[in-house]
Design a protein around this motif. Structure first.
Motif, PDB file in Angstrom:
ATOM      1  N   LEU A 104      45.867  10.198  65.486  1.00  0.00           N
ATOM      2  CA  LEU A 104      47.195   9.588  65.314  1.00  0.00           C
ATOM      3  C   LEU A 104      48.192  10.360  66.175  1.00  0.00           C
ATOM      4  N   ILE A 105      49.120   9.619  66.756  1.00  0.00           N
ATOM      5  CA  ILE A 105      50.183  10.261  67.542  1.00  0.00           C
ATOM      6  C   ILE A 105      51.451  10.285  66.703  1.00  0.00           C
ATOM      7  N   LYS A 106      52.000  11.485  66.506  1.00  0.00           N
ATOM      8  CA  LYS A 106      53.290  11.601  65.818  1.00  0.00           C
ATOM      9  C   LYS A 106      54.357  11.804  66.885  1.00  0.00           C
ATOM     10  N   GLY A 107      55.367  10.942  66.894  1.00  0.00           N
ATOM     11  CA  GLY A 107      56.412  11.077  67.900  1.00  0.00           C
ATOM     12  C   GLY A 107      57.516  10.058  67.684  1.00  0.00           C
ATOM     13  N   LYS A 108      58.467  10.029  68.607  1.00  0.00           N
ATOM     14  CA  LYS A 108      59.593   9.099  68.541  1.00  0.00           C
ATOM     15  C   LYS A 108      59.151   7.705  68.992  1.00  0.00           C
ATOM     16  N   LYS A 109      59.889   6.697  68.512  1.00  0.00           N
ATOM     17  CA  LYS A 109      59.571   5.319  68.880  1.00  0.00           C
ATOM     18  C   LYS A 109      60.863   4.609  69.269  1.00  0.00           C
ATOM     19  N   LEU A 110      60.790   3.773  70.327  1.00  0.00           N
ATOM     20  CA  LEU A 110      61.983   3.011  70.748  1.00  0.00           C
ATOM     21  C   LEU A 110      62.349   2.004  69.673  1.00  0.00           C
ATOM     22  N   PRO A 111      63.645   1.761  69.453  1.00  0.00           N
ATOM     23  CA  PRO A 111      64.047   0.761  68.445  1.00  0.00           C
ATOM     24  C   PRO A 111      63.608  -0.646  68.876  1.00  0.00           C
ATOM     25  N   PRO A 112      63.332  -1.543  67.915  1.00  0.00           N
ATOM     26  CA  PRO A 112      62.885  -2.912  68.260  1.00  0.00           C
ATOM     27  C   PRO A 112      63.869  -3.637  69.184  1.00  0.00           C
ATOM     28  N   LEU A 114      52.334   4.281  71.639  1.00  0.00           N
ATOM     29  CA  LEU A 114      51.189   5.024  71.081  1.00  0.00           C
ATOM     30  C   LEU A 114      51.460   5.487  69.648  1.00  0.00           C
ATOM     31  N   VAL A 115      52.731   5.433  69.220  1.00  0.00           N
ATOM     32  CA  VAL A 115      53.106   5.911  67.882  1.00  0.00           C
ATOM     33  C   VAL A 115      52.988   4.765  66.885  1.00  0.00           C
ATOM     34  N   SER A 116      52.234   5.000  65.799  1.00  0.00           N
ATOM     35  CA  SER A 116      52.054   3.952  64.794  1.00  0.00           C
ATOM     36  C   SER A 116      52.423   4.457  63.397  1.00  0.00           C
ATOM     37  N   LEU A 117      51.521   5.241  62.781  1.00  0.00           N
ATOM     38  CA  LEU A 117      51.701   5.636  61.376  1.00  0.00           C
ATOM     39  C   LEU A 117      52.529   6.903  61.182  1.00  0.00           C
ATOM     40  N   CYS A 118      52.851   7.588  62.254  1.00  0.00           N
ATOM     41  CA  CYS A 118      53.595   8.858  62.126  1.00  0.00           C
ATOM     42  C   CYS A 118      54.830   8.823  63.011  1.00  0.00           C
ATOM     43  N   GLN A 119      55.730   7.903  62.718  1.00  0.00           N
ATOM     44  CA  GLN A 119      56.950   7.766  63.526  1.00  0.00           C
ATOM     45  C   GLN A 119      57.965   8.816  63.100  1.00  0.00           C
ATOM     46  N   ALA A 120      58.374   9.656  64.047  1.00  0.00           N
ATOM     47  CA  ALA A 120      59.326  10.731  63.750  1.00  0.00           C
ATOM     48  C   ALA A 120      60.739  10.168  63.653  1.00  0.00           C
ATOM     49  N   VAL A 121      61.400  10.458  62.520  1.00  0.00           N
ATOM     50  CA  VAL A 121      62.800  10.017  62.340  1.00  0.00           C
ATOM     51  C   VAL A 121      63.608  11.212  61.863  1.00  0.00           C
ATOM     52  N   PRO A 122      64.918  11.248  62.163  1.00  0.00           N
ATOM     53  CA  PRO A 122      65.741  12.368  61.678  1.00  0.00           C
ATOM     54  C   PRO A 122      65.974  12.241  60.166  1.00  0.00           C
ATOM     55  N   PHE A 123      66.050  13.368  59.481  1.00  0.00           N
ATOM     56  CA  PHE A 123      66.294  13.354  58.038  1.00  0.00           C
ATOM     57  C   PHE A 123      67.799  13.364  57.794  1.00  0.00           C
ATOM     58  N   GLN A 124      68.238  12.473  56.873  1.00  0.00           N
ATOM     59  CA  GLN A 124      69.670  12.453  56.534  1.00  0.00           C
ATOM     60  C   GLN A 124      69.888  13.116  55.170  1.00  0.00           C
ATOM     61  N   ASP A 125      69.386  12.466  54.109  1.00  0.00           N
ATOM     62  CA  ASP A 125      69.415  13.051  52.765  1.00  0.00           C
ATOM     63  C   ASP A 125      68.380  12.316  51.913  1.00  0.00           C
ATOM     64  N   PHE A 126      68.101  12.844  50.721  1.00  0.00           N
ATOM     65  CA  PHE A 126      67.024  12.279  49.898  1.00  0.00           C
ATOM     66  C   PHE A 126      67.353  10.866  49.421  1.00  0.00           C
ATOM     67  N   ARG A 142      66.096   5.046  49.654  1.00  0.00           N
ATOM     68  CA  ARG A 142      66.502   3.639  49.813  1.00  0.00           C
ATOM     69  C   ARG A 142      65.949   3.000  51.084  1.00  0.00           C
ATOM     70  N   GLY A 143      65.957   3.767  52.185  1.00  0.00           N
ATOM     71  CA  GLY A 143      65.688   3.100  53.462  1.00  0.00           C
ATOM     72  C   GLY A 143      64.473   3.556  54.258  1.00  0.00           C
ATOM     73  N   GLN A 144      63.868   4.724  53.945  1.00  0.00           N
ATOM     74  CA  GLN A 144      62.764   5.213  54.781  1.00  0.00           C
ATOM     75  C   GLN A 144      61.485   4.422  54.507  1.00  0.00           C
ATOM     76  N   ARG A 145      60.796   4.065  55.586  1.00  0.00           N
ATOM     77  CA  ARG A 145      59.543   3.322  55.440  1.00  0.00           C
ATOM     78  C   ARG A 145      58.370   4.303  55.420  1.00  0.00           C
ATOM     79  N   TYR A 146      57.283   3.912  54.753  1.00  0.00           N
ATOM     80  CA  TYR A 146      56.199   4.866  54.475  1.00  0.00           C
ATOM     81  C   TYR A 146      55.564   5.457  55.729  1.00  0.00           C
ATOM     82  N   TRP A 147      55.664   4.753  56.885  1.00  0.00           N
ATOM     83  CA  TRP A 147      55.035   5.287  58.104  1.00  0.00           C
ATOM     84  C   TRP A 147      55.988   6.192  58.906  1.00  0.00           C
ATOM     85  N   GLU A 148      57.219   6.362  58.404  1.00  0.00           N
ATOM     86  CA  GLU A 148      58.174   7.248  59.074  1.00  0.00           C
ATOM     87  C   GLU A 148      58.090   8.646  58.442  1.00  0.00           C
ATOM     88  N   MET A 149      58.198   9.671  59.269  1.00  0.00           N
ATOM     89  CA  MET A 149      58.122  11.030  58.738  1.00  0.00           C
ATOM     90  C   MET A 149      59.170  11.926  59.378  1.00  0.00           C
TER      91      MET A 149
END
Length: 1002
Positions: A449-457, A504-516, A521-528
């Motif tokens: 699996l590739i963990k990394g950033k992904k371009l927005p849709p 190449l990024v699928s199940l481990c999409q890197a996103v910035p953390f805001q707060d819990f 409310r908004g984080q999807r299970y494949w984002e980390m």
């Protein structure tokens, strides 16, 4: 005045390595302290009569015929504080447990309680007395006059083979090599010195040795007294273990189940060196020592050497072995990038590797984390290496964490390289939008699996801007590039990302953390999210419950602080306790933190994935990572650790100026949740050579066993420059009970040849360490007010009414369990055993008393009944009557538990499920009840507490019933094997009694 001899006044080289030596010491006599029932101690001189039929003491107010105990009247010899007199409060702190022993004698089972100057003196008296008692009326021959033993014959045959000239003598050099071959790890200088001593004593100097001198040297050098003492405890004839003796040792002391005589014969044929022993089915001291040192008797449970955990849970439910800067062989600042670091990390089962991509001078991306531009590794070479070694140590998914610092054109080359080299291994399927959790390691086997950033849709171009991560910028600052892309007015940096790499990024999409709250409310299970060590540490201290809850659905990666320029490591336990899955370690830096990491990931076949504790995975559960006490619903356990001895300990590496002498001590450390973290040390073994005797007991309470790690560290108290000798780290769940050797390792985790610690492990509610309850071990709870676990009010009437129905079943469950535990502890104490003993040991002890007497009262176990009564015919002494009463109480409380458990269990589960029915409606009820802020938080906490308590207490009751059934099975088994059982044909089937536990649904 009689001459007193004790071990403390003996020369260091006098070894008690045979029963003859023990009896010699007893014949000489020594000073012991006699303890009276009024807690007073008197020094007396104790000696064994020349005819070896009685033990006398003086001075005494009694006449000489009364100040003695006849050997034939001795029922039992107990080691430690195992009688009411020695356990009394007035005495218990005045001397260590290992310096006390008691002789139970006479028809009234009286006790003579004694305290010696050292554990060695106790060992000699106990070993000698047990040897004499086992002969009954037949008095043994004087020490040293008997015919050659099995061992002597074997050593003589070894000598004969080496006597090539058949002259009856061999060169000293050959004799030294022979003993070295038979006892690997022993120093040549030690053997040579022993031969010189014996030659001088026998006035036979020269370059050759005769057979008798060789036998004597071998016995003195190669007999470990602590193992000989153990053999004498279980041996029928005190010289070797027969098949039945070995079977008893394996079942009772080592906690092995289903041992057969065939299995014992296999062990004997594998480890017994003498041909005669193998043919007759005897395991003498040398074979027994070899067996205890072998991998078959390791402290590490062999079940954990292969994948043994459920691998079908979501990826977020596992700890994942992760590397930071794996390509470095030295520190972060001066390190040089070297490709072998990746091979090493992957070989240790690492499943997450960080790659920081930079623009390379040849137009192709490179990987380096060192400030020196010359020391870089081509990205293509790293990917080729990963392709080659990704699944050699583990078949489970590998996560490549890409931190992009290169230009878009070089990113395209990197993406092409990954696709071309990794091919089908690359996981590119888009996430399932309907699912709520990540796929399991089992489903992702063999995939990368590739963990990394992904371009927005919304971005349709070949490249676009994405927010950058902080990780990796410490290097950029050193390279002088930190200002190149710094954002105006602060905020997150922005970097260009090519579409090819983004895809190449699928199940481990890197996103910035805001707060819990935003994540909930908004984080999807494949984002980390990735957290710096400092940020994650703040969350772990300030809001641990929220971090645990976050990690139930999402992966989180913790990377070291940029201040660690020496590539030192953070403590992974600080983040594991909050459920953080990927704690990135500097694999190139040895030490405590890396020991914890490597030791921890051994427990599931070293596959790089370890299932997190259930309390961290369940959707509704109460768990505070910083708890200072036991957790609701998790049974705490007590670890009894006896550090007995060390073997072939090396000198500390940096102590070149030191002489040959090491003065070691052992530190045992528990690492886990804060409530479990503890450290105990043994005393220093002074002038002990390479094989020190510690003989010290340590005790730890473990509140969350699934997260605890035990680390042994051997240190030198007399060091110059460096005190570290060796270490070994093992997860608590992998410990095997009984007598075990710990294979010591160097600071870098490499095995130290033949260097071991000999220990005894007992754990509450494990078979080998007995079934003692932690509260029983601390002292029976019945003596104090009983504490009941209760539910907490949520402030929501409908929910509180449901949980209130569980109040009575919770009390009943506690009473059922604790009544059995208190009865068990009473019975074990009266048998002269610790609460960590098992039921089989208790029955065998009682049978030993009865069989060691001519006028023994008739006591039998009626095995025709499922709850076997212990019946006595005729008058019985007071102690035995107390034992029978305690046994009857234990059987009755066990029966009540077994017959009532299912109904109480049903009520607890019913209340738990009724509570869970509210869980989906909780948000609506919160709004209706107008709960906000602190009140809302308290209501949610209380709800989670109640669900956890009900499930946990139901679980404990289920296990208590299984243990009670197991105790009945042990009573039947022991009653048949030791001869006090009758009507034994009706012995229950173990499969019927020990029904498998049904898992309680999460």
């Amino acid at each position: 005045k009689k001459k007193t001899v004790s071990f403390s006044s003996m020369p260091n080289d006098r070894k008690i390595n045979s029963t003859a030596a023990c009896i010699s010491l007893m014949l000489e006599g020594c000073e012991l302290k006699k303890v009276r029932s009024n807690s007073r101690m008197y020094s007396r001189f104790f000696v064994l009569d020349a005819d070896m039929r009685s033990v006398r003491w003086e001075p005494s107010k009694k006449d000489s015929e009364k100040a003695k105990i006849e050997i034939k009247s001795v029922k039992e010899v107990r080691v430690g504080k195992k009688t009411p007199v020695l356990r009394s409060n007035g005495l218990s702190d005045q001397f260590p447990d290992e310096c006390a022993f008691s002789i139970i004698y006479g028809d009234n089972y009286e006790s003579l309680d004694l305290v010696a100057s050292s554990a060695d003196v106790v060992s000699a008296w106990v070993m000698g007395l047990r040897y004499l008692v086992s002969y009954g009326k037949h008095s043994p021959e004087a020490p040293g006059t008997s015919h050659p033993s099995l061992r002597t014959s074997w050593i003589s045959s070894v000598f004969d083979l080496a006597d090539l000239e058949k002259s009856g003598r061999i060169p000293v050099s050959r004799a030294v090599q022979l003993i070295k071959a038979l006892n690997p790890g022993m120093k040549t200088s030690t053997i040579e010195l022993k031969f010189k001593e014996l030659q001088k004593a026998s006035e036979r100097p020269g370059m050759e040795v005769a057979c008798d001198l060789f036998v004597e040297a071998y016995c003195e050098l190669c007999t470990r007294p602590e193992i000989f003492f153990l053999l004498v405890q279980f041996s029928s004839n005190k010289e070797y273990l027969g098949v039945k003796d070995l079977l008893m040792f394996l079942e009772v002391e080592q906690g092995m189940e289903g041992v057969t005589e065939e299995k014992c014969l296999e062990i004997i044929s594998k480890y017994e060196p003498s041909k005669e022993g193998r043919e007759k089915g005897y395991l003498a001291i040398d074979g027994f020592t070899r067996y205890l040192l072998s991998a078959d008797c390791s402290i590490f449970d062999p079940q954990h050497r292969k994948v043994c955990q459920d691998m079908a849970q979501p990826l977020s439910h596992y700890y994942i072995s992760s590397a930071h800067s794996a390509c470095l062989l030295e520190d972060n600042f001066w390190g040089r990038s070297d490709i072998s670091g990746y091979i090493s990390a992957l070989g240790l089962g690492c499943r997450s590797i960080e790659l920081v991509l930079w623009d390379g001078p040849e137009g192709e991306p490179v990987v380096y984390t060192s400030p020196s531009a010359a020391s870089c590794v081509p990205f293509r070479a790293v990917v080729g290496l990963i392709d080659q070694h990704a699944f050699t140590a583990s078949a489970y998914p590998l996560i490549l964490c890409l931190v992009v610092r290169c230009s878009a054109p070089q990113q395209r080359l990197a993406a092409q390289c990954l696709r071309k080299t990794l091919g089908e291994k690359l996981y590119l399927e888009p996430p399932n939008p309907v699912a709520s959790y990540l796929p399991s390691p089992e489903e992702l086997k063999g995939r990368i699996l590739i963990k990394g950033k992904k371009l927005p849709p919304s971005c349709e171009d070949s490249e676009g801007e994405v927010s950058d991560e902080e990780e990796g910028w410490e290097l950029a600052r050193r390279l002088g590039q930190e200002d190149r892309e710094a954002p105006e007015g602060g905020g997150l940096r922005r970097v260009r990302l090519s579409r090819e790499l983004s895809e190449l990024v699928s199940l481990c999409q890197a996103v910035p953390f805001q707060d819990f709250e935003s994540s909930r409310r908004g984080q999807r299970y494949w984002e980390m999210c990735s957290f710096s060590e400092v940020e994650a540490g703040r969350f772990a201290n300030e809001c641990p419950a929220e971090l645990v809850s976050y990690n139930k659905r999402f992966l989180s990666r913790i990377y070291p602080s940029p201040m660690r320029i020496d590539a030192s490591n953070m403590n992974p336990q600080d983040f594991w306790k909050c459920g953080c899955q990927m704690v990135a370690m500097n694999y190139q830096t040895p030490g405590l933190m890396m020991d914890l990491n490597v030791g921890w990931f051994r427990q599931n076949g070293a596959c790089g994935y370890v299932l997190r504790p259930a309390i961290m995975r369940e959707e509704v559960s109460y768990f505070s990572a910083n708890a200072k006490d036991s957790l609701p619903g998790v049974p705490a356990q007590l670890l009894h650790l006896k550090v007995i001895s060390g073997q072939n300990l090396p000198k500390p590496k940096g102590s070149g100026a030191k002489g040959e002498v090491v003065e070691p001590y052992v530190c045992a450390e528990i690492h886990g949740i804060p409530a479990d973290c503890a450290e105990h040390r043994t005393k220093t073994a002074l002038q002990s050579g390479d094989n020190p005797i510690f003989d010290e007991s340590l005790e730890f309470q473990i509140n969350l066993p699934e997260l605890a790690v035990l680390r042994f560290v051997v240190l030198d108290d007399d060091y110059i420059g460096d005190e570290f000798i060796a270490q070994y780290t093992i997860p608590f769940e992998c410990l095997q009970p009984g007598y075990r050797h710990v294979p010591l390792q160097s600071l870098a985790g490499e095995p130290l040849p033949h260097a071991t610690l000999f220990v005894h492990v007992a754990i509450t509610d494990r078979r080998g360490g007995g079934k003692g309850h932690r509260r029983g071990l601390a002292g029976r709870r019945g003596r104090r007010v009983r504490e009941y676990t209760s539910t907490k009010a949520t402030g929501i009437k409908a929910i509180d009414e449901v949980f209130r129905t569980a109040t009575q079943p919770l009390r009943e469950a506690t009473d059922l369990r604790e009544n059995v535990q208190n009865a068990l502890v009473s019975f074990k104490e009266l048998c002269g055993l610790t609460p960590a003993a098992n039921m089989k040991q208790c029955i065998l002890t009682v049978s030993t008393w009865l069989l060691h007497s001519d006028s023994a009262p008739s006591v039998t176990l009626n095995l025709a009944e499922q709850y076997p009564p212990m019946e006595a015919q005729g008058p019985i002494p007071d102690l035995l009557r107390k034992v029978l009463t305690a046994y009857e109480t234990m059987i009755q409380t066990s029966r009540t538990l077994i017959e009532s458990a299912d109904a109480v269990y049903g009520k607890l589960i019913q209340a738990q499920q009724a509570g869970m029915d509210f869980h989906k409606e909780l948000h609506r009820i919160e709004t209706k009840e107008r709960l906000r802020g602190r009140k809302l938080q308290k209501a949610l906490e209380s709800f989670a507490w109640n669900i956890t308590v009900l499930k946990g207490q139901a679980d404990l009751l289920k296990h208590a019933k299984a243990e009670a059934l197991d105790n009945l099975w042990q009573i039947h088994n022991a009653g048949q094997s030791c001869g006090i059982g009758r009507n034994g044909s009706a012995s229950p089937e173990p499969s019927r009694l020990r029904a498998p536990l049904e898992p309680i649904p999460e």
